[in-house]
Scaffold this motif. Sequence first.
Motif, PDB file in Angstrom:
ATOM      1  N   ASP A 115       0.836  -1.394   0.248  1.00  0.00           N
ATOM      2  CA  ASP A 115      -0.015  -0.200   0.440  1.00  0.00           C
ATOM      3  C   ASP A 115       0.787   1.679   0.114  1.00  0.00           C
ATOM      4  OD1 ASP A 115      -2.252  -1.501   0.098  1.00  0.00           O
ATOM      5  OD2 ASP A 115      -2.457  -1.085   2.240  1.00  0.00           O
ATOM      6  N   GLN A 116       2.016   1.122   0.381  1.00  0.00           N
ATOM      7  CA  GLN A 116       2.933   2.336   0.956  1.00  0.00           C
ATOM      8  C   GLN A 116       3.593   2.286  -0.767  1.00  0.00           C
ATOM      9  OE1 GLN A 116       2.782   4.874   3.222  1.00  0.00           O
ATOM     10  NE2 GLN A 116       4.388   5.380   1.286  1.00  0.00           N
ATOM     11  N   ALA A 117       3.852   1.354  -1.006  1.00  0.00           N
ATOM     12  CA  ALA A 117       4.601   1.450  -2.507  1.00  0.00           C
ATOM     13  C   ALA A 117       3.716   1.729  -3.433  1.00  0.00           C
ATOM     14  CB  ALA A 117       5.417   0.064  -2.467  1.00  0.00           C
ATOM     15  N   GLN A 118       2.114   1.808  -3.632  1.00  0.00           N
ATOM     16  CA  GLN A 118       1.789   2.606  -4.382  1.00  0.00           C
ATOM     17  C   GLN A 118       1.274   4.023  -4.254  1.00  0.00           C
ATOM     18  OE1 GLN A 118      -1.847  -0.336  -3.450  1.00  0.00           O
ATOM     19  NE2 GLN A 118      -1.685  -1.658  -5.473  1.00  0.00           N
ATOM     20  N   LEU A 121       3.932   5.625  -5.745  1.00  0.00           N
ATOM     21  CA  LEU A 121       3.976   5.398  -7.302  1.00  0.00           C
ATOM     22  C   LEU A 121       3.309   6.971  -7.151  1.00  0.00           C
ATOM     23  CD1 LEU A 121       4.967   4.454 -10.034  1.00  0.00           C
ATOM     24  CD2 LEU A 121       3.154   3.210  -9.809  1.00  0.00           C
ATOM     25  N   PHE A 122       1.668   6.779  -6.416  1.00  0.00           N
ATOM     26  CA  PHE A 122       1.042   7.467  -7.081  1.00  0.00           C
ATOM     27  C   PHE A 122       1.473   8.745  -7.098  1.00  0.00           C
ATOM     28  CE2 PHE A 122      -2.850   4.905  -6.480  1.00  0.00           C
ATOM     29  CZ  PHE A 122      -2.425   4.212  -7.842  1.00  0.00           C
ATOM     30  N   LEU A 125       4.306  10.075  -9.798  1.00  0.00           N
ATOM     31  CA  LEU A 125       4.046  10.186 -11.022  1.00  0.00           C
ATOM     32  C   LEU A 125       3.250  11.723 -11.086  1.00  0.00           C
ATOM     33  CD1 LEU A 125       1.234   7.302 -11.947  1.00  0.00           C
ATOM     34  CD2 LEU A 125       3.474   7.450 -12.870  1.00  0.00           C
ATOM     35  N   ALA A 126       2.764  12.031  -9.816  1.00  0.00           N
ATOM     36  CA  ALA A 126       1.911  13.297  -9.705  1.00  0.00           C
ATOM     37  C   ALA A 126       3.509  14.389 -10.174  1.00  0.00           C
ATOM     38  CB  ALA A 126       1.052  13.414  -8.883  1.00  0.00           C
ATOM     39  N   ALA A 127       4.241  14.197  -9.325  1.00  0.00           N
ATOM     40  CA  ALA A 127       5.321  14.915  -9.225  1.00  0.00           C
ATOM     41  C   ALA A 127       5.540  15.110 -10.949  1.00  0.00           C
ATOM     42  CB  ALA A 127       6.286  14.739  -7.961  1.00  0.00           C
ATOM     43  N   LEU A 128       5.802  14.170 -11.196  1.00  0.00           N
ATOM     44  CA  LEU A 128       6.060  13.890 -12.624  1.00  0.00           C
ATOM     45  C   LEU A 128       5.669  14.795 -13.838  1.00  0.00           C
ATOM     46  CD1 LEU A 128       8.274  12.500 -14.826  1.00  0.00           C
ATOM     47  CD2 LEU A 128       6.572  11.270 -15.232  1.00  0.00           C
TER      48      LEU A 128
END
Length: 155
Positions: A115-118, A121-122, A125-128
């Motif tokens: 859950d922490q890894a997900q 990742l989100f 992705l938002a920062a990217l």
Amino acid sequence: VSRAADFPSYQAALALCRARSLKLHEGRALGRVSEAQGEAKQSEDMASLGQRAVQSAKQTLRESQARLKLAEAEVSTLTGLMRSLSAGDPDARADGAASLARAASEQEAAHEARDQAQSSLFEALAALESAQEAYEARQATLVAAQHELGELRRA
């Protein structure tokens, strides 16, 4: 008035003023181009860092999902073993129960890690996405500054 008299003609003085003005504007435009190039490079670097963070987060997610699958398999195996030991040796049942409790705890930790890894990742992705938008905006600023400089040089 006495300065204008020093020049052979009024037109020459006017042309000199225009040339100096254009040179001044060109210098300012060069400064804006340079600044825009620096900002675009910085944004590009941030986008690159964002891409690496996304790749790292994806790898962490894959690893945590693999860890979760192993933990789920161990819990399943130990649950089956406990069923087969239900009528057997009390010491074996106690050992099996302790092993099952440890496996269940590991499974819960693996769920939390996934859950922490997900979540990471989100966030990456938002920062990217934000970094890429900033890069595109700064690239547009750079193009506009280069266009302005080109116009001044043609004038």
